[in-house]
Design a protein around this motif. Structure first.
Motif, PDB file in Angstrom:
ATOM      1  N   ASN A 108       6.336  -2.246   0.255  1.00  0.00           N
ATOM      2  CA  ASN A 108       5.400  -1.203  -0.174  1.00  0.00           C
ATOM      3  C   ASN A 108       6.106   0.073  -0.620  1.00  0.00           C
ATOM      4  OD1 ASN A 108       3.030  -2.677   0.031  1.00  0.00           O
ATOM      5  ND2 ASN A 108       2.847  -2.274   2.223  1.00  0.00           N
ATOM      6  N   GLU A 109       7.268   0.325  -0.053  1.00  0.00           N
ATOM      7  CA  GLU A 109       8.067   1.456  -0.540  1.00  0.00           C
ATOM      8  C   GLU A 109       8.455   1.236  -1.999  1.00  0.00           C
ATOM      9  OE1 GLU A 109      11.659   2.487   1.667  1.00  0.00           O
ATOM     10  OE2 GLU A 109      10.373   2.556   3.460  1.00  0.00           O
TER      11      GLU A 109
ATOM     12  N   LYS B 245       5.744   1.824  -4.344  1.00  0.00           N
ATOM     13  CA  LYS B 245       5.555   3.270  -4.561  1.00  0.00           C
ATOM     14  C   LYS B 245       6.633   3.814  -5.498  1.00  0.00           C
ATOM     15  CE  LYS B 245       5.573   7.028  -1.498  1.00  0.00           C
ATOM     16  NZ  LYS B 245       6.991   6.926  -1.195  1.00  0.00           N
TER      17      LYS B 245
END
Lengths: 237, 237
Positions: free
Chosen positions: A227-228, A231
Protein backbone atom coordinates in the motif's frame (compact mmCIF):
# COMPACT_ATOMS: atom_id res chain seq x y z
CA UNK A 1 -29.69 12.25 -15.42
CA UNK A 2 -30.52 11.58 -19.07
CA UNK A 3 -27.17 12.57 -20.61
CA UNK A 4 -24.77 10.62 -18.42
CA UNK A 5 -24.29 6.98 -17.53
CA UNK A 6 -21.52 4.85 -16.09
CA UNK A 7 -20.18 1.47 -17.13
CA UNK A 8 -17.97 -0.78 -15.03
CA UNK A 9 -15.22 -3.04 -16.32
CA UNK A 10 -14.90 -5.64 -13.55
CA UNK A 11 -11.83 -7.79 -14.08
CA UNK A 12 -10.79 -10.97 -12.34
CA UNK A 13 -8.05 -13.57 -12.70
CA UNK A 14 -8.60 -17.29 -12.28
CA UNK A 15 -4.94 -18.29 -12.24
CA UNK A 16 -4.95 -18.71 -16.00
CA UNK A 17 -7.06 -16.07 -17.76
CA UNK A 18 -7.99 -12.46 -17.16
CA UNK A 19 -11.76 -12.33 -17.24
CA UNK A 20 -14.39 -9.61 -17.37
CA UNK A 21 -17.79 -9.76 -15.72
CA UNK A 22 -20.41 -9.35 -18.44
CA UNK A 23 -24.18 -9.43 -18.67
CA UNK A 24 -26.11 -11.03 -21.52
CA UNK A 25 -28.88 -8.59 -22.44
CA UNK A 26 -32.36 -10.04 -22.73
CA UNK A 27 -34.02 -9.82 -26.17
CA UNK A 28 -30.87 -8.86 -28.09
CA UNK A 29 -27.79 -10.86 -29.07
CA UNK A 30 -25.38 -8.61 -27.25
CA UNK A 31 -23.46 -8.78 -24.03
CA UNK A 32 -22.75 -5.67 -22.01
CA UNK A 33 -20.78 -4.22 -19.14
CA UNK A 34 -22.76 -3.61 -15.98
CA UNK A 35 -23.86 0.02 -16.23
CA UNK A 36 -26.72 2.45 -16.20
CA UNK A 37 -27.80 6.08 -15.95
CA UNK A 38 -26.64 8.20 -13.03
CA UNK A 39 -29.28 8.96 -10.42
CA UNK A 40 -29.65 12.69 -9.91
CA UNK A 41 -29.37 12.71 -6.14
CA UNK A 42 -26.17 10.67 -5.81
CA UNK A 43 -22.52 11.56 -6.24
CA UNK A 44 -21.15 9.98 -9.40
CA UNK A 45 -18.95 7.53 -7.47
CA UNK A 46 -21.84 6.47 -5.22
CA UNK A 47 -24.15 6.11 -8.20
CA UNK A 48 -21.70 3.74 -9.90
CA UNK A 49 -21.56 1.48 -6.86
CA UNK A 50 -25.36 1.38 -6.73
CA UNK A 51 -25.55 0.48 -10.41
CA UNK A 52 -23.02 -2.34 -10.12
CA UNK A 53 -24.71 -3.74 -7.04
CA UNK A 54 -28.15 -3.63 -8.68
CA UNK A 55 -26.94 -5.29 -11.86
CA UNK A 56 -24.53 -7.95 -10.58
CA UNK A 57 -25.07 -8.25 -6.84
CA UNK A 58 -21.45 -7.22 -6.18
CA UNK A 59 -20.74 -4.86 -3.29
CA UNK A 60 -17.76 -3.02 -1.84
CA UNK A 61 -15.73 -2.96 -4.99
CA UNK A 62 -12.87 -0.53 -5.36
CA UNK A 63 -14.10 1.11 -8.55
CA UNK A 64 -11.74 3.57 -10.19
CA UNK A 65 -12.61 6.09 -12.87
CA UNK A 66 -10.44 5.74 -15.90
CA UNK A 67 -12.00 7.56 -18.86
CA UNK A 68 -15.12 9.12 -20.34
CA UNK A 69 -16.56 7.90 -23.59
CA UNK A 70 -18.25 10.81 -25.24
CA UNK A 71 -18.50 10.34 -28.99
CA UNK A 72 -21.63 12.07 -30.24
CA UNK A 73 -22.67 9.01 -32.29
CA UNK A 74 -21.54 6.25 -29.92
CA UNK A 75 -24.96 4.58 -29.89
CA UNK A 76 -25.85 5.35 -33.51
CA UNK A 77 -25.50 1.81 -34.86
CA UNK A 78 -27.83 0.31 -32.31
CA UNK A 79 -30.51 2.94 -31.87
CA UNK A 80 -33.26 0.67 -33.16
CA UNK A 81 -32.08 -2.24 -31.06
CA UNK A 82 -31.91 -0.09 -27.96
CA UNK A 83 -35.36 1.42 -28.44
CA UNK A 84 -36.91 -2.03 -28.61
CA UNK A 85 -35.65 -3.30 -25.25
CA UNK A 86 -39.04 -3.98 -23.71
CA UNK A 87 -37.65 -4.73 -20.29
CA UNK A 88 -36.66 -1.08 -19.95
CA UNK A 89 -39.00 1.70 -18.91
CA UNK A 90 -40.12 4.12 -21.59
CA UNK A 91 -37.89 6.79 -20.01
CA UNK A 92 -34.83 4.56 -20.14
CA UNK A 93 -35.55 3.58 -23.74
CA UNK A 94 -35.77 7.24 -24.71
CA UNK A 95 -32.57 8.13 -22.91
CA UNK A 96 -30.62 5.21 -24.28
CA UNK A 97 -31.52 6.10 -27.86
CA UNK A 98 -30.55 9.76 -27.37
CA UNK A 99 -27.00 10.95 -26.95
CA UNK A 100 -25.36 10.10 -23.65
CA UNK A 101 -21.84 10.19 -22.33
CA UNK A 102 -20.57 7.35 -20.19
CA UNK A 103 -18.08 7.34 -17.35
CA UNK A 104 -15.78 4.31 -17.53
CA UNK A 105 -14.87 2.67 -14.21
CA UNK A 106 -12.84 -0.40 -13.50
CA UNK A 107 -12.37 -2.76 -10.58
CA UNK A 108 -10.11 -5.75 -9.94
CA UNK A 109 -11.58 -8.58 -7.90
CA UNK A 110 -10.84 -12.11 -6.78
CA UNK A 111 -13.21 -14.27 -8.82
CA UNK A 112 -13.78 -16.69 -5.96
CA UNK A 113 -14.82 -13.91 -3.60
CA UNK A 114 -17.87 -12.89 -5.54
CA UNK A 115 -21.11 -14.50 -6.58
CA UNK A 116 -22.50 -12.52 -9.51
CA UNK A 117 -26.26 -12.45 -10.11
CA UNK A 118 -27.99 -11.30 -13.29
CA UNK A 119 -30.69 -8.63 -12.96
CA UNK A 120 -34.12 -8.21 -14.57
CA UNK A 121 -32.68 -7.00 -17.87
CA UNK A 122 -30.16 -9.78 -18.36
CA UNK A 123 -30.30 -13.50 -18.98
CA UNK A 124 -26.92 -14.21 -17.44
CA UNK A 125 -24.03 -12.61 -15.61
CA UNK A 126 -20.75 -14.40 -16.32
CA UNK A 127 -16.97 -14.18 -16.19
CA UNK A 128 -15.65 -14.23 -19.75
CA UNK A 129 -11.96 -14.33 -20.77
CA UNK A 130 -10.99 -10.96 -22.25
CA UNK A 131 -9.43 -12.61 -25.28
CA UNK A 132 -12.63 -14.53 -26.09
CA UNK A 133 -15.21 -11.75 -25.97
CA UNK A 134 -18.68 -12.09 -27.49
CA UNK A 135 -20.23 -9.13 -29.39
CA UNK A 136 -20.73 -6.25 -26.97
CA UNK A 137 -23.38 -3.53 -27.08
CA UNK A 138 -22.73 0.11 -28.17
CA UNK A 139 -19.04 0.94 -27.54
CA UNK A 140 -18.56 -1.51 -24.66
CA UNK A 141 -15.84 -3.35 -26.54
CA UNK A 142 -13.85 -0.11 -26.78
CA UNK A 143 -14.51 0.66 -23.10
CA UNK A 144 -13.25 -2.77 -22.06
CA UNK A 145 -10.14 -2.58 -24.25
CA UNK A 146 -9.36 0.88 -22.92
CA UNK A 147 -9.63 -0.39 -19.34
CA UNK A 148 -7.11 -3.11 -20.17
CA UNK A 149 -4.81 -0.47 -21.62
CA UNK A 150 -5.02 1.55 -18.40
CA UNK A 151 -4.27 -1.54 -16.37
CA UNK A 152 -1.24 -2.24 -18.58
CA UNK A 153 -0.04 1.31 -18.08
CA UNK A 154 -0.50 1.02 -14.32
CA UNK A 155 2.06 -1.80 -14.26
CA UNK A 156 4.58 0.98 -14.87
CA UNK A 157 3.84 2.92 -11.74
CA UNK A 158 1.75 0.82 -9.38
CA UNK A 159 2.08 -2.64 -7.92
CA UNK A 160 -0.68 -4.92 -9.16
CA UNK A 161 -1.99 -8.23 -7.89
CA UNK A 162 -3.26 -7.77 -4.35
CA UNK A 163 -6.88 -7.78 -5.50
CA UNK A 164 -6.37 -10.51 -8.08
CA UNK A 165 -4.09 -13.21 -6.68
CA UNK A 166 -4.91 -15.82 -4.04
CA UNK A 167 -3.35 -15.14 -0.63
CA UNK A 168 -0.31 -17.29 -1.39
CA UNK A 169 1.14 -17.81 -4.83
CA UNK A 170 4.27 -18.84 -6.67
CA UNK A 171 6.48 -16.52 -8.71
CA UNK A 172 5.40 -18.16 -12.02
CA UNK A 173 1.75 -17.57 -11.08
CA UNK A 174 2.38 -13.86 -10.52
CA UNK A 175 4.39 -13.69 -13.74
CA UNK A 176 1.47 -15.29 -15.58
CA UNK A 177 -0.82 -12.49 -14.35
CA UNK A 178 1.61 -9.83 -15.55
CA UNK A 179 1.98 -11.58 -18.89
CA UNK A 180 -1.80 -11.73 -19.24
CA UNK A 181 -2.11 -8.00 -18.62
CA UNK A 182 0.84 -7.15 -20.86
CA UNK A 183 -0.12 -9.62 -23.56
CA UNK A 184 3.48 -10.71 -23.91
CA UNK A 185 5.90 -13.26 -22.49
CA UNK A 186 8.43 -11.99 -19.95
CA UNK A 187 11.87 -13.29 -19.12
CA UNK A 188 11.65 -15.32 -15.92
CA UNK A 189 14.84 -14.14 -14.23
CA UNK A 190 14.28 -10.55 -15.16
CA UNK A 191 10.71 -10.59 -13.88
CA UNK A 192 11.72 -12.15 -10.57
CA UNK A 193 14.52 -9.64 -10.08
CA UNK A 194 12.28 -6.65 -10.74
CA UNK A 195 9.40 -7.87 -8.61
CA UNK A 196 11.69 -8.69 -5.68
CA UNK A 197 13.31 -5.29 -5.98
CA UNK A 198 9.92 -3.68 -5.32
CA UNK A 199 10.12 -5.17 -1.84
CA UNK A 200 6.40 -5.89 -1.56
CA UNK A 201 6.53 -9.67 -1.16
CA UNK A 202 6.93 -11.96 1.83
CA UNK A 203 8.60 -15.27 1.02
CA UNK A 204 7.50 -18.35 2.89
CA UNK A 205 9.77 -21.26 3.73
CA UNK A 206 9.39 -24.35 1.60
CA UNK A 207 7.69 -27.27 3.26
CA UNK A 208 10.22 -29.91 4.24
CA UNK A 209 9.15 -33.21 2.76
CA UNK A 210 10.36 -35.80 0.31
CA UNK A 211 11.16 -34.22 -3.02
CA UNK A 212 10.07 -30.84 -1.70
CA UNK A 213 13.40 -29.35 -2.72
CA UNK A 214 11.88 -29.02 -6.15
CA UNK A 215 8.75 -27.20 -4.94
CA UNK A 216 8.68 -23.51 -5.73
CA UNK A 217 8.66 -20.87 -3.00
CA UNK A 218 5.32 -19.49 -1.98
CA UNK A 219 4.96 -15.73 -1.66
CA UNK A 220 2.33 -13.39 -0.36
CA UNK A 221 2.00 -9.63 -0.56
CA UNK A 222 3.27 -7.55 2.34
CA UNK A 223 0.08 -5.48 2.47
CA UNK A 224 1.64 -2.56 4.33
CA UNK A 225 4.55 -2.20 1.94
CA UNK A 226 2.29 -2.84 -1.02
CA UNK A 227 0.00 0.00 0.00
CA UNK A 228 2.95 2.32 0.48
CA UNK A 229 3.92 1.66 -3.14
CA UNK A 230 0.35 2.29 -4.23
CA UNK A 231 0.66 5.69 -2.55
CA UNK A 232 4.17 6.57 -3.71
CA UNK A 233 4.39 4.80 -7.06
CA UNK A 234 7.18 2.47 -8.14
CA UNK A 235 8.60 4.44 -11.01
CA UNK A 236 11.09 7.09 -11.85
CA UNK A 237 11.02 9.49 -8.92
CA UNK B 1 -26.26 18.97 -22.80
CA UNK B 2 -27.54 20.32 -19.50
CA UNK B 3 -26.00 17.72 -17.17
CA UNK B 4 -22.43 17.71 -18.42
CA UNK B 5 -19.70 20.29 -18.78
CA UNK B 6 -15.94 20.26 -19.19
CA UNK B 7 -13.23 22.32 -17.49
CA UNK B 8 -9.66 22.64 -18.66
CA UNK B 9 -6.60 22.98 -16.44
CA UNK B 10 -4.07 24.64 -18.74
CA UNK B 11 -0.63 24.63 -17.18
CA UNK B 12 2.53 26.45 -18.24
CA UNK B 13 6.00 26.97 -16.86
CA UNK B 14 7.86 30.27 -17.08
CA UNK B 15 11.25 28.95 -15.98
CA UNK B 16 10.41 29.64 -12.36
CA UNK B 17 6.78 28.89 -11.53
CA UNK B 18 4.14 26.47 -12.71
CA UNK B 19 1.17 28.57 -13.70
CA UNK B 20 -2.47 27.93 -14.58
CA UNK B 21 -4.50 29.86 -17.12
CA UNK B 22 -7.50 31.30 -15.29
CA UNK B 23 -10.40 33.59 -16.12
CA UNK B 24 -11.73 36.26 -13.79
CA UNK B 25 -15.53 36.01 -13.93
CA UNK B 26 -17.43 39.23 -14.49
CA UNK B 27 -19.79 40.33 -11.69
CA UNK B 28 -18.49 37.90 -9.07
CA UNK B 29 -15.25 37.81 -7.08
CA UNK B 30 -14.20 34.43 -8.35
CA UNK B 31 -11.74 33.14 -10.87
CA UNK B 32 -12.45 30.03 -12.90
CA UNK B 33 -10.97 27.44 -15.21
CA UNK B 34 -11.93 27.81 -18.86
CA UNK B 35 -14.96 25.55 -19.24
CA UNK B 36 -18.55 25.25 -20.32
CA UNK B 37 -21.39 22.91 -21.19
CA UNK B 38 -20.92 20.26 -23.87
CA UNK B 39 -22.65 20.92 -27.16
CA UNK B 40 -24.95 18.09 -28.10
CA UNK B 41 -23.66 17.56 -31.62
CA UNK B 42 -19.95 17.29 -30.86
CA UNK B 43 -17.80 14.50 -29.50
CA UNK B 44 -16.74 15.27 -25.95
CA UNK B 45 -13.09 15.80 -26.94
CA UNK B 46 -14.05 18.12 -29.79
CA UNK B 47 -16.44 20.04 -27.57
CA UNK B 48 -13.68 20.69 -25.03
CA UNK B 49 -11.40 22.13 -27.69
CA UNK B 50 -14.19 24.41 -28.88
CA UNK B 51 -14.87 25.59 -25.33
CA UNK B 52 -11.21 26.36 -24.62
CA UNK B 53 -10.82 28.21 -27.91
CA UNK B 54 -13.96 30.27 -27.33
CA UNK B 55 -12.98 31.20 -23.78
CA UNK B 56 -9.24 31.82 -24.09
CA UNK B 57 -8.44 32.04 -27.79
CA UNK B 58 -6.08 29.04 -27.49
CA UNK B 59 -6.08 26.46 -30.27
CA UNK B 60 -4.47 23.11 -31.01
CA UNK B 61 -3.85 22.16 -27.41
CA UNK B 62 -3.17 18.57 -26.47
CA UNK B 63 -5.98 18.26 -23.93
CA UNK B 64 -6.08 15.06 -21.92
CA UNK B 65 -8.96 13.79 -19.84
CA UNK B 66 -7.90 13.09 -16.29
CA UNK B 67 -10.98 12.79 -14.10
CA UNK B 68 -14.64 13.65 -13.84
CA UNK B 69 -16.06 15.57 -10.94
CA UNK B 70 -19.52 14.38 -10.08
CA UNK B 71 -20.47 15.27 -6.51
CA UNK B 72 -24.22 15.82 -6.37
CA UNK B 73 -23.81 19.08 -4.42
CA UNK B 74 -20.69 20.44 -6.09
CA UNK B 75 -22.31 23.77 -6.96
CA UNK B 76 -24.46 24.01 -3.82
CA UNK B 77 -22.51 26.79 -2.10
CA UNK B 78 -22.69 29.12 -5.06
CA UNK B 79 -26.13 28.50 -6.47
CA UNK B 80 -27.30 32.05 -5.81
CA UNK B 81 -24.12 33.52 -7.22
CA UNK B 82 -24.35 31.40 -10.33
CA UNK B 83 -28.00 32.22 -10.97
CA UNK B 84 -27.20 35.94 -10.94
CA UNK B 85 -24.55 35.92 -13.67
CA UNK B 86 -26.32 38.27 -16.02
CA UNK B 87 -23.87 37.76 -18.83
CA UNK B 88 -25.15 34.21 -19.22
CA UNK B 89 -28.25 33.24 -21.13
CA UNK B 90 -31.27 32.18 -19.10
CA UNK B 91 -30.68 28.60 -20.23
CA UNK B 92 -27.07 28.61 -19.04
CA UNK B 93 -28.07 30.17 -15.72
CA UNK B 94 -30.64 27.44 -15.19
CA UNK B 95 -28.21 24.66 -16.11
CA UNK B 96 -25.42 26.03 -13.97
CA UNK B 97 -27.63 26.17 -10.90
CA UNK B 98 -28.86 22.60 -11.43
CA UNK B 99 -26.74 19.54 -10.94
CA UNK B 100 -24.05 18.95 -13.55
CA UNK B 101 -21.03 16.69 -13.83
CA UNK B 102 -17.82 18.06 -15.24
CA UNK B 103 -15.09 16.38 -17.24
CA UNK B 104 -11.64 17.51 -16.12
CA UNK B 105 -9.07 17.97 -18.90
CA UNK B 106 -5.53 19.22 -18.70
CA UNK B 107 -2.97 20.56 -21.15
CA UNK B 108 0.67 21.59 -20.82
CA UNK B 109 1.77 24.55 -22.93
CA UNK B 110 4.70 26.87 -23.45
CA UNK B 111 3.57 30.18 -21.97
CA UNK B 112 5.34 32.20 -24.65
CA UNK B 113 3.62 30.32 -27.45
CA UNK B 114 0.14 31.48 -26.57
CA UNK B 115 -1.69 34.75 -26.32
CA UNK B 116 -4.72 34.23 -24.11
CA UNK B 117 -7.79 36.43 -24.60
CA UNK B 118 -10.67 36.82 -22.17
CA UNK B 119 -14.19 36.19 -23.48
CA UNK B 120 -17.51 37.99 -22.93
CA UNK B 121 -18.05 36.49 -19.51
CA UNK B 122 -14.65 37.32 -18.07
CA UNK B 123 -12.77 40.48 -17.18
CA UNK B 124 -9.36 38.95 -17.63
CA UNK B 125 -7.55 35.78 -18.72
CA UNK B 126 -4.21 35.38 -16.94
CA UNK B 127 -1.42 32.99 -16.03
CA UNK B 128 -1.40 32.61 -12.24
CA UNK B 129 1.19 30.62 -10.23
CA UNK B 130 -0.45 27.48 -8.85
CA UNK B 131 0.84 28.18 -5.37
CA UNK B 132 -0.73 31.66 -5.31
CA UNK B 133 -4.27 30.91 -6.41
CA UNK B 134 -7.15 33.36 -5.91
CA UNK B 135 -10.59 32.05 -4.81
CA UNK B 136 -11.97 29.79 -7.53
CA UNK B 137 -15.59 29.13 -8.41
CA UNK B 138 -17.54 25.93 -7.54
CA UNK B 139 -15.00 23.06 -7.18
CA UNK B 140 -12.41 24.48 -9.57
CA UNK B 141 -9.80 24.57 -6.83
CA UNK B 142 -10.24 20.81 -6.35
CA UNK B 143 -10.14 20.22 -10.11
CA UNK B 144 -6.89 22.15 -10.44
CA UNK B 145 -5.25 20.41 -7.47
CA UNK B 146 -6.29 17.04 -8.84
CA UNK B 147 -4.74 17.88 -12.21
CA UNK B 148 -1.47 18.70 -10.44
CA UNK B 149 -1.67 15.37 -8.66
CA UNK B 150 -2.09 13.54 -11.96
CA UNK B 151 0.84 15.41 -13.41
CA UNK B 152 2.92 14.41 -10.37
CA UNK B 153 1.93 10.80 -10.82
CA UNK B 154 2.81 10.95 -14.52
CA UNK B 155 6.41 11.71 -13.59
CA UNK B 156 6.53 8.07 -12.54
CA UNK B 157 5.73 6.63 -15.90
CA UNK B 158 6.03 9.32 -18.58
CA UNK B 159 8.71 11.80 -19.56
CA UNK B 160 7.57 15.37 -18.96
CA UNK B 161 8.86 18.68 -20.23
CA UNK B 162 8.63 18.69 -24.01
CA UNK B 163 5.57 20.94 -23.94
CA UNK B 164 6.79 23.09 -21.09
CA UNK B 165 10.50 23.81 -21.52
CA UNK B 166 12.15 26.12 -24.05
CA UNK B 167 13.92 24.34 -26.90
CA UNK B 168 17.26 24.38 -25.12
CA UNK B 169 17.69 24.31 -21.38
CA UNK B 170 20.15 23.46 -18.64
CA UNK B 171 19.90 20.50 -16.29
CA UNK B 172 19.10 22.77 -13.29
CA UNK B 173 16.23 24.33 -15.27
CA UNK B 174 14.74 20.92 -15.97
CA UNK B 175 15.25 19.92 -12.36
CA UNK B 176 13.43 23.09 -11.28
CA UNK B 177 10.41 22.04 -13.34
CA UNK B 178 10.37 18.58 -11.75
CA UNK B 179 10.72 20.12 -8.30
CA UNK B 180 7.83 22.46 -9.03
CA UNK B 181 5.59 19.58 -10.04
CA UNK B 182 6.71 17.39 -7.15
CA UNK B 183 6.68 20.22 -4.61
CA UNK B 184 9.94 19.00 -3.16
CA UNK B 185 13.67 19.53 -3.60
CA UNK B 186 15.58 16.79 -5.41
CA UNK B 187 19.19 15.74 -5.12
CA UNK B 188 21.10 17.20 -8.06
CA UNK B 189 23.35 14.24 -8.88
CA UNK B 190 20.55 11.75 -8.47
CA UNK B 191 18.21 13.74 -10.70
CA UNK B 192 20.82 14.09 -13.43
CA UNK B 193 21.64 10.40 -13.33
CA UNK B 194 17.99 9.35 -13.60
CA UNK B 195 17.13 11.81 -16.37
CA UNK B 196 20.16 10.87 -18.44
CA UNK B 197 19.32 7.19 -18.00
CA UNK B 198 15.99 7.81 -19.73
CA UNK B 199 17.98 8.56 -22.87
CA UNK B 200 15.66 11.29 -24.10
CA UNK B 201 18.08 14.24 -24.11
CA UNK B 202 20.57 15.55 -26.63
CA UNK B 203 23.52 17.35 -25.07
CA UNK B 204 25.03 20.30 -26.90
CA UNK B 205 28.69 21.22 -26.79
CA UNK B 206 29.59 24.14 -24.58
CA UNK B 207 30.48 27.32 -26.40
CA UNK B 208 34.22 27.85 -26.39
CA UNK B 209 34.92 31.27 -24.99
CA UNK B 210 36.67 32.90 -22.06
CA UNK B 211 35.43 31.47 -18.76
CA UNK B 212 33.00 29.26 -20.64
CA UNK B 213 34.35 26.20 -18.84
CA UNK B 214 32.03 27.20 -16.02
CA UNK B 215 28.95 27.44 -18.25
CA UNK B 216 26.49 24.58 -17.85
CA UNK B 217 25.73 22.22 -20.71
CA UNK B 218 22.65 22.95 -22.77
CA UNK B 219 20.27 20.10 -23.50
CA UNK B 220 17.28 19.58 -25.71
CA UNK B 221 14.78 16.78 -25.97
CA UNK B 222 15.33 14.08 -28.56
CA UNK B 223 11.75 14.25 -29.79
CA UNK B 224 11.76 10.82 -31.38
CA UNK B 225 13.10 9.04 -28.29
CA UNK B 226 10.90 11.18 -26.06
CA UNK B 227 7.79 10.12 -27.94
CA UNK B 228 8.83 6.49 -27.77
CA UNK B 229 8.93 6.79 -23.99
CA UNK B 230 5.53 8.47 -24.01
CA UNK B 231 4.27 5.39 -25.83
CA UNK B 232 6.10 2.74 -23.81
CA UNK B 233 6.37 4.35 -20.39
CA UNK B 234 9.53 4.70 -18.36
CA UNK B 235 8.68 2.56 -15.41
CA UNK B 236 8.80 -0.95 -14.15
CA UNK B 237 8.18 -3.14 -17.18
Amino acid sequence: MPGISADAVILGYDGKDIKALLLKAKEVDYWMLPGGFIEKEFDLNTAVHRIVKARTGLEQLYLQQFQFFGKADRNAHQKEHLKSLHQLSLKARTWISQRFITAGYFALVKIDDVLPKADLFSDRCEWIPVDQLPPLIIDHHEILQTALLYLRRQLNYLPIGLNLMPEKFTMPQLQNLYEGIMKQKLDRGNFQRKILKLDILIRHEKLKSGGAHKAPYLYQFDVEKYNEKVKDGIGFV
